[in-house]
Design a protein around this motif. Structure first.
Motif, PDB file in Angstrom:
ATOM      1  N   GLN A  37       0.690  -1.177  -0.009  1.00 12.15           N
ATOM      2  CA  GLN A  37      -0.138  -0.027  -0.008  1.00 12.15           C
ATOM      3  C   GLN A  37       0.742   1.260   0.015  1.00 12.15           C
ATOM      4  OE1 GLN A  37      -3.562   0.260   2.729  1.00 12.15           O
ATOM      5  NE2 GLN A  37      -2.640  -1.656   3.674  1.00 12.15           N
ATOM      6  N   ILE A  38       1.905   1.341   0.800  1.00  3.83           N
ATOM      7  CA  ILE A  38       2.576   2.602   1.034  1.00  3.83           C
ATOM      8  C   ILE A  38       4.010   2.515   0.466  1.00  3.83           C
ATOM      9  CG2 ILE A  38       3.456   4.143   2.654  1.00  3.83           C
ATOM     10  CD1 ILE A  38       0.725   3.324   4.209  1.00  3.83           C
ATOM     11  N   ASN A  39       4.361   3.121  -0.493  1.00  3.76           N
ATOM     12  CA  ASN A  39       5.771   2.952  -0.891  1.00  3.76           C
ATOM     13  C   ASN A  39       6.378   4.395  -0.448  1.00  3.76           C
ATOM     14  OD1 ASN A  39       4.234   4.657  -2.823  1.00  3.76           O
ATOM     15  ND2 ASN A  39       5.865   4.593  -4.449  1.00  3.76           N
ATOM     16  N   CYS A  40       7.723   4.307  -0.843  1.00  5.72           N
ATOM     17  CA  CYS A  40       8.710   5.447  -0.280  1.00  5.72           C
ATOM     18  C   CYS A  40       9.602   5.898  -1.445  1.00  5.72           C
ATOM     19  CB  CYS A  40       9.443   4.851   0.791  1.00  5.72           C
ATOM     20  SG  CYS A  40      10.313   6.078   1.870  1.00  5.72           S
ATOM     21  N   PRO A  41       9.035   6.902  -2.320  1.00  5.33           N
ATOM     22  CA  PRO A  41       9.814   7.358  -3.329  1.00  5.33           C
ATOM     23  C   PRO A  41      10.949   8.468  -2.908  1.00  5.33           C
ATOM     24  CG  PRO A  41       7.940   8.406  -3.763  1.00  5.33           C
ATOM     25  CD  PRO A  41       7.639   7.547  -2.244  1.00  5.33           C
ATOM     26  N   ILE A  42      11.864   7.882  -2.615  1.00  2.00           N
ATOM     27  CA  ILE A  42      13.084   9.082  -1.941  1.00  2.00           C
ATOM     28  C   ILE A  42      14.504   8.699  -2.429  1.00  2.00           C
ATOM     29  CG2 ILE A  42      13.551   7.354   0.243  1.00  2.00           C
ATOM     30  CD1 ILE A  42      13.334   9.842   1.902  1.00  2.00           C
ATOM     31  N   VAL A  43      15.315   9.545  -2.202  1.00  2.43           N
ATOM     32  CA  VAL A  43      16.822   9.448  -2.765  1.00  2.43           C
ATOM     33  C   VAL A  43      17.490  10.139  -1.664  1.00  2.43           C
ATOM     34  CG1 VAL A  43      18.582  10.138  -4.180  1.00  2.43           C
ATOM     35  CG2 VAL A  43      16.261   9.828  -5.338  1.00  2.43           C
ATOM     36  N   PHE A  44      18.250   8.909  -1.186  1.00  2.94           N
ATOM     37  CA  PHE A  44      19.439   9.436  -0.149  1.00  2.94           C
ATOM     38  C   PHE A  44      20.822   9.629  -0.748  1.00  2.94           C
ATOM     39  CE2 PHE A  44      16.479   6.704   2.222  1.00  2.94           C
ATOM     40  CZ  PHE A  44      15.942   7.614   3.108  1.00  2.94           C
ATOM     41  N   ARG A  45      21.292  10.757  -0.809  1.00  5.79           N
ATOM     42  CA  ARG A  45      22.380  10.973  -1.673  1.00  5.79           C
ATOM     43  C   ARG A  45      23.693  11.779  -0.795  1.00  5.79           C
ATOM     44  NH1 ARG A  45      22.326  16.074  -2.879  1.00  5.79           N
ATOM     45  NH2 ARG A  45      24.601  15.851  -3.430  1.00  5.79           N
ATOM     46  N   GLY A  46      24.780  11.701  -1.191  1.00  5.68           N
ATOM     47  CA  GLY A  46      25.987  12.464  -0.761  1.00  5.68           C
ATOM     48  C   GLY A  46      27.088  11.594  -0.831  1.00  5.68           C
ATOM     49  N   PRO A  47      28.279  12.228  -0.738  1.00  2.00           N
ATOM     50  CA  PRO A  47      29.572  11.589  -0.748  1.00  2.00           C
ATOM     51  C   PRO A  47      29.678  10.619   0.314  1.00  2.00           C
ATOM     52  CG  PRO A  47      29.950  13.830   0.429  1.00  2.00           C
ATOM     53  CD  PRO A  47      28.185  13.561  -0.009  1.00  2.00           C
ATOM     54  N   ASN A  48      30.325   9.362  -0.274  1.00  2.00           N
ATOM     55  CA  ASN A  48      30.459   8.005   0.586  1.00  2.00           C
ATOM     56  C   ASN A  48      32.257   7.653   0.189  1.00  2.00           C
ATOM     57  OD1 ASN A  48      29.918   5.407   1.565  1.00  2.00           O
ATOM     58  ND2 ASN A  48      30.506   4.659  -0.647  1.00  2.00           N
ATOM     59  N   GLY A  49      32.690   7.044   1.383  1.00  2.20           N
ATOM     60  CA  GLY A  49      34.044   6.763   1.216  1.00  2.20           C
ATOM     61  C   GLY A  49      34.886   7.705   1.567  1.00  2.20           C
ATOM     62  N   ALA A  50      36.176   7.379   1.175  1.00  7.31           N
ATOM     63  CA  ALA A  50      37.254   8.160   1.808  1.00  7.31           C
ATOM     64  C   ALA A  50      37.388   9.669   0.863  1.00  7.31           C
ATOM     65  CB  ALA A  50      38.705   7.487   1.567  1.00  7.31           C
ATOM     66  N   ALA A  51      37.854  10.851   1.755  1.00  3.39           N
ATOM     67  CA  ALA A  51      38.017  11.877   0.919  1.00  3.39           C
ATOM     68  C   ALA A  51      39.467  11.885   0.940  1.00  3.39           C
ATOM     69  CB  ALA A  51      37.335  13.181   1.621  1.00  3.39           C
ATOM     70  N   ALA A  52      39.950  12.793   1.770  1.00  2.00           N
ATOM     71  CA  ALA A  52      41.503  12.806   1.935  1.00  2.00           C
ATOM     72  C   ALA A  52      41.889  13.383   3.420  1.00  2.00           C
ATOM     73  CB  ALA A  52      42.101  13.908   1.046  1.00  2.00           C
ATOM     74  N   GLN A  53      42.207  12.302   4.249  1.00  2.00           N
ATOM     75  CA  GLN A  53      42.837  12.574   5.515  1.00  2.00           C
ATOM     76  C   GLN A  53      41.885  13.071   6.419  1.00  2.00           C
ATOM     77  OE1 GLN A  53      46.969  14.607   4.942  1.00  2.00           O
ATOM     78  NE2 GLN A  53      46.974  13.354   6.629  1.00  2.00           N
ATOM     79  N   VAL A  54      40.507  12.627   6.309  1.00  3.96           N
ATOM     80  CA  VAL A  54      39.428  13.019   7.330  1.00  3.96           C
ATOM     81  C   VAL A  54      39.426  11.767   8.109  1.00  3.96           C
ATOM     82  CG1 VAL A  54      38.460  14.733   5.780  1.00  3.96           C
ATOM     83  CG2 VAL A  54      37.701  12.302   5.369  1.00  3.96           C
ATOM     84  N   ALA A  55      40.154  10.859   8.046  1.00  2.00           N
ATOM     85  CA  ALA A  55      40.157   9.831   9.115  1.00  2.00           C
ATOM     86  C   ALA A  55      38.894   8.969   9.400  1.00  2.00           C
ATOM     87  CB  ALA A  55      40.571  10.376  10.360  1.00  2.00           C
ATOM     88  N   ALA A  56      39.108   8.000  10.381  1.00  2.00           N
ATOM     89  CA  ALA A  56      38.031   6.775  10.632  1.00  2.00           C
ATOM     90  C   ALA A  56      36.717   7.169  10.668  1.00  2.00           C
ATOM     91  CB  ALA A  56      38.409   6.271  11.965  1.00  2.00           C
ATOM     92  N   GLN A  57      36.318   8.352  11.304  1.00  2.00           N
ATOM     93  CA  GLN A  57      34.890   8.650  11.284  1.00  2.00           C
ATOM     94  C   GLN A  57      34.177   9.080   9.969  1.00  2.00           C
ATOM     95  OE1 GLN A  57      34.685  10.670  15.122  1.00  2.00           O
ATOM     96  NE2 GLN A  57      34.127   8.673  16.111  1.00  2.00           N
TER      97      GLN A  57
END
Lengths: 448, 320
Positions: A229-249
């Motif tokens: 009955q109830i669908n969820c048309p949504i996009v979750f987006r953003g950068p994933n993975g390593a950038a540069a030296q931003v460490a573990a978290q």
């Protein structure tokens, strides 16, 4: 004696910057802390302050100069006024000449890292523009589409992906949120249940952990729990993975976390072209879609389809390079490292490598992978995530089940190290899969 | 408060009784093994949802917790299809795939039925966001258990609702216990509704054992929210007669405490009012009771005669 003012690195991933404005003139006296210039980075326009005191002897770049590499001298300061000694002048000229030369060379070099080179042409657009344009195009077409997240509106996006959207669509549809991932994600899920099409920007997917209950327990499962009955048309987006030296978290790759979940679709673009095609498909899909971007790729330029209805169907991989000797299966930023490795393997070892860019992780294009293995008889997975229970692990399963008799060597997975991401740049390099690691793995399965 | 008509009084009585009889039958079917898993009964709390029901407009939305059977009945959903869901049958509201805690009816603007404590609060806030976005003047009523009032996302949602002036009415059903932990042992500070004050959200305490008090407060609060004044909180004091779920013996409270609440039973209060006002006679009310018992009995029979979902159903509704 002159002191050089160097182009500063103003963000973790900044490798070059544009000099938008000088706020001082040659000959002017400056004190430490004075704002001397405005520099445009990959994320924002920033003011640069003087650290040393003295007189501006020479400005080495003019306003509007672009792609000035980090750590190149942009101006010279002398301790005394009117210091016109010949030696200094000569030094200035040399520095200037070198800087100009660097600038010219820069246009030929790569936007990603020293390891990855990509062709850049001026009429191509960046990944960041491709994502923004797609969001804007879909928002123009469908009033139900809106975007929310931290710093998406007035700040113009933490990574400038949403630049200009507030101006065009207004604050009703381009919404700054407080730092409340759990709350605003749940709110967006509720809005999607009720018929809107939210695009949720996570400043990085690391912060989606604050909201993962709403993504999995609410967005992914409600269609099933409600008997359709109830669908969820949504996009979750953003950068994933390593950038540069931003460490573990701030450096984790969440692709296998989300790809594990029935009810979610998960895609990871690698070029501006597939970013547009996949994002449009994601916004139009009536199901929740996880759209995994990569910060280092935001500046990557490439061609895009001009058709405003161009989409790439989910579950279809792209054969980025055809070959017959070994298959590399990869996605996102690792595509570029894999292509680079394929070039080295061709040149040095005469190996013809097939490179498959998955594009879509769930659903996954098992057919393309299996067909390729049947042709090459060797397969290696390359991804940035941790090795345990990764997307590569699933591909290993797919291959052993469907093409067992075609394998001439064990499958090797190339992943990041099985540790939290370290901060130090040297350790970070060791942590991430490098071109050499891919080359080594390919040699191993070819018994070289 | 608008004056209640004769039929309003009888509607209140019927709905409350229907919920009570439905839940008693659910307990029986659970005991017989026809209902499995977690099953949270609403007995004792009927005045809350029925009181609020009297103030709802057709296109308003509702979202609630896993203690949802009564909410669904009050939203006009069919007892037989709810019972079919509880017994895991193909005719259930979720085709047997949701169960007691996860039931929905889009056509009745009923958005669940959520099994994760607190999760429905941002969701309800998002539904309210949609009402505002669409400019349709409807509001979303979002129910919250007292246990969820210690859950972080609730306050994130409060902040967003106040910040963006969303048409959401938060209704805290304070039944005194979050599973086995009393509110006193779980929540610092005084009243739960006061936690909205930090965000500038007004609220009040309501006697949830008296349906007329609930109607009065819900009407006022609903008008406030519908007028575009932003969110509002009702903390409704109520009591569940049964344990947290069917498997909870509720040893954390005394028999005296339970008896005290049973002595001010919400359905008896309505019954007395109806008799006092001579709206219906004892006999007429007994007839209503018998009809409801019959309806619920038929609902149970319908459920038990309904087929289990087919094998194919396992793989449907994952995506559309």
């Amino acid at each position: 004696m002159s002191t050089e003012i160097l182009m500063p690195a103003l963000s973790p991933t900044m490798t070059e910057g544009n000099l938008t404005k000088w706020l001082v003139n040659e000959g002017q006296e400056i004190k430490a802390g004075d704002v001397i210039a405005e520099i445009e980075t990959d994320k924002a326009t920033m003011e640069v302050e003087a650290v040393d005191e003295g007189f501006i002897e020479k400005l080495l770049y003019k306003e509007g100069d672009q792609n000035i590499p980090v750590n190149k001298p942009i101006a010279l300061i002398s301790a005394e006024k009117n210091s016109k000694a010949k030696s200094i002048n000569k030094k200035i000229e040399t520095t200037l000449k070198n800087a100009k030369q660097d600038l010219n060379e820069k246009e030929e070099s790569n936007p990603i890292s020293n390891e990855v080179s990509m062709h850049i042409s001026k009429d191509q657009i960046t990944m960041r523009q491709a994502i923004r344009d797609t969001i804007a195009e879909e928002m123009r077409k469908d009033k139900k589409v809106f975007i929310l997240g931290e710093e998406v509106a007035e700040y113009q996006g933490a990574y400038k992906v949403t630049q200009g959207l507030l101006d065009e669509f207004g604050k009703k549809r381009v919404i700054d949120t407080p730092i409340s991932e759990h709350g605003f994600t749940g709110l967006a899920v509720g809005a999607a249940f009720k018929g809107l099409i939210p695009i949720v920007e996570f400043m990085t997917f690391n912060f989606s952990m604050q909201a993962i209950d709403q993504i999995i327990n609410s967005a992914a499962k409600t269609l099933y729990m409600s008997g359709g009955q109830i669908n969820c048309p949504i996009v979750f987006r953003g950068p994933n993975g390593a950038a540069a030296q931003v460490a573990a978290q701030h450096s984790q790759d969440f692709s296998s976390w989300y790809a594990h979940v029935p009810g979610l679709k998960v895609v990871a673009p690698s070029t501006p072209l597939n970013a547009k095609g996949l994002l449009r498909e994601a916004i139009r899909d009536p199901n929740p879609v996880i759209f995994l971007e990569n910060e280092i790729l935001y500046g990557l330029k490439g061609e895009v389809a001009s058709d405003e209805n161009f989409t790439i169907p989910f579950g279809r991989a792209n054969i980025a390079k055809e070959g017959k000797d070994t298959t590399l299966v990869t996605y996102s930023i690792m595509l570029h490292k894999s292509l680079e490795a394929a070039k080295i393997l061709q040149d040095k070892y005469n190996l013809d490598i097939e490179v498959i860019d998955l594009q879509s992780l769930r659903p996954i294009d098992s057919e393309t992978i299996i067909n390729s293995v049947m042709k090459t008889n060797r397969i290696i997975t390359v991804e940035e995530s941790w090795p345990f229970a990764s997307v590569g692990s699933e591909i290993v399963n797919l291959v052993q089940k469907n093409a067992f008799d075609y394998l001439d060597a064990p499958i090797i997975k190339v992943n990041s190290a099985d540790v939290p991401m370290p901060y130090s740049s040297e350790l970070e390099k060791l942590y991430l899969p490098q071109i050499d690691d891919i080359v080594k793995a390919v040699k191993e399965v070819n018994y070289i | 408060m608008k004056k209640l008509s004769k039929s309003d009084h009888l509607k209140i009585y019927s709905y409350m009784l229907k919920i009570r009889r439905f839940e008693e039958r659910s307990a029986q079917l659970y005991g017989m093994g026809h209902i499995g898993g977690f099953c949270h009964l609403y007995i004792g709390q009927e005045a809350v949802v029925v009181g609020v029901l009297m103030t709802i407009k057709k296109n308003d939305s509702v979202v609630t917790t896993y203690r949802d059977h009564g909410h669904m009945l009050a939203r006009g959903l069919k007892p037989k299809k709810i019972m079919a869901e509880l017994t895991g049958r193909a005719d259930g509201y979720s085709s047997g795939k949701g169960g007691s805690m996860h039931m929905f009816s889009k056509e009745n603007n009923f958005y669940g039925g959520h099994g994760i404590v607190g999760a429905q609060v941002p969701i309800g806030t998002g539904i309210a966001f949609t009402h505002k976005y669409n400019g349709d003047k409807n509001i979303c009523r979002t129910y919250i258990g007292d246990g969820a009032m210690n859950n972080g996302q609730v306050f994130e949602a409060f902040n967003l609702a106040a910040l963006w002036n969303l048409p959401v009415l938060y209704i805290i059903e304070n039944n005194k216990y979050g599973m086995g932990t009393s509110v006193d042992r779980a929540a610092a500070g005084s009243h739960l509704y006061k936690r909205g004050e930090a965000f500038g959200i007004n609220g009040e305490i309501v006697d949830g054992m008296n349906v007329y008090s609930v109607i009065k407060a819900a009407e006022k609060a609903g008008d406030y929210v519908r007028a575009g004044k932003g969110p509002y909180i009702l903390e409704v004091q109520t009591y569940r007669y049964r344990g947290h779920s069917m498997s909870d013996p509720a040893k954390y409270r005394t028999k005296d405490e339970l008896e005290e609440y049973k002595n001010s039973d919400p359905i008896e209060i309505v019954r007395d009012e109806i008799l006092k006002k001579k709206i219906a006679t004892k006999n007429e009310m007994d007839k209503i009771n018998k009809e409801i018992i019959e309806e619920i009995k038929l609902a149970a029979e319908f459920a038990l005669n309904s087929k289990f979902p087919s094998k194919e159903e396992l793989y449907t509704d994952v995506y559309i």
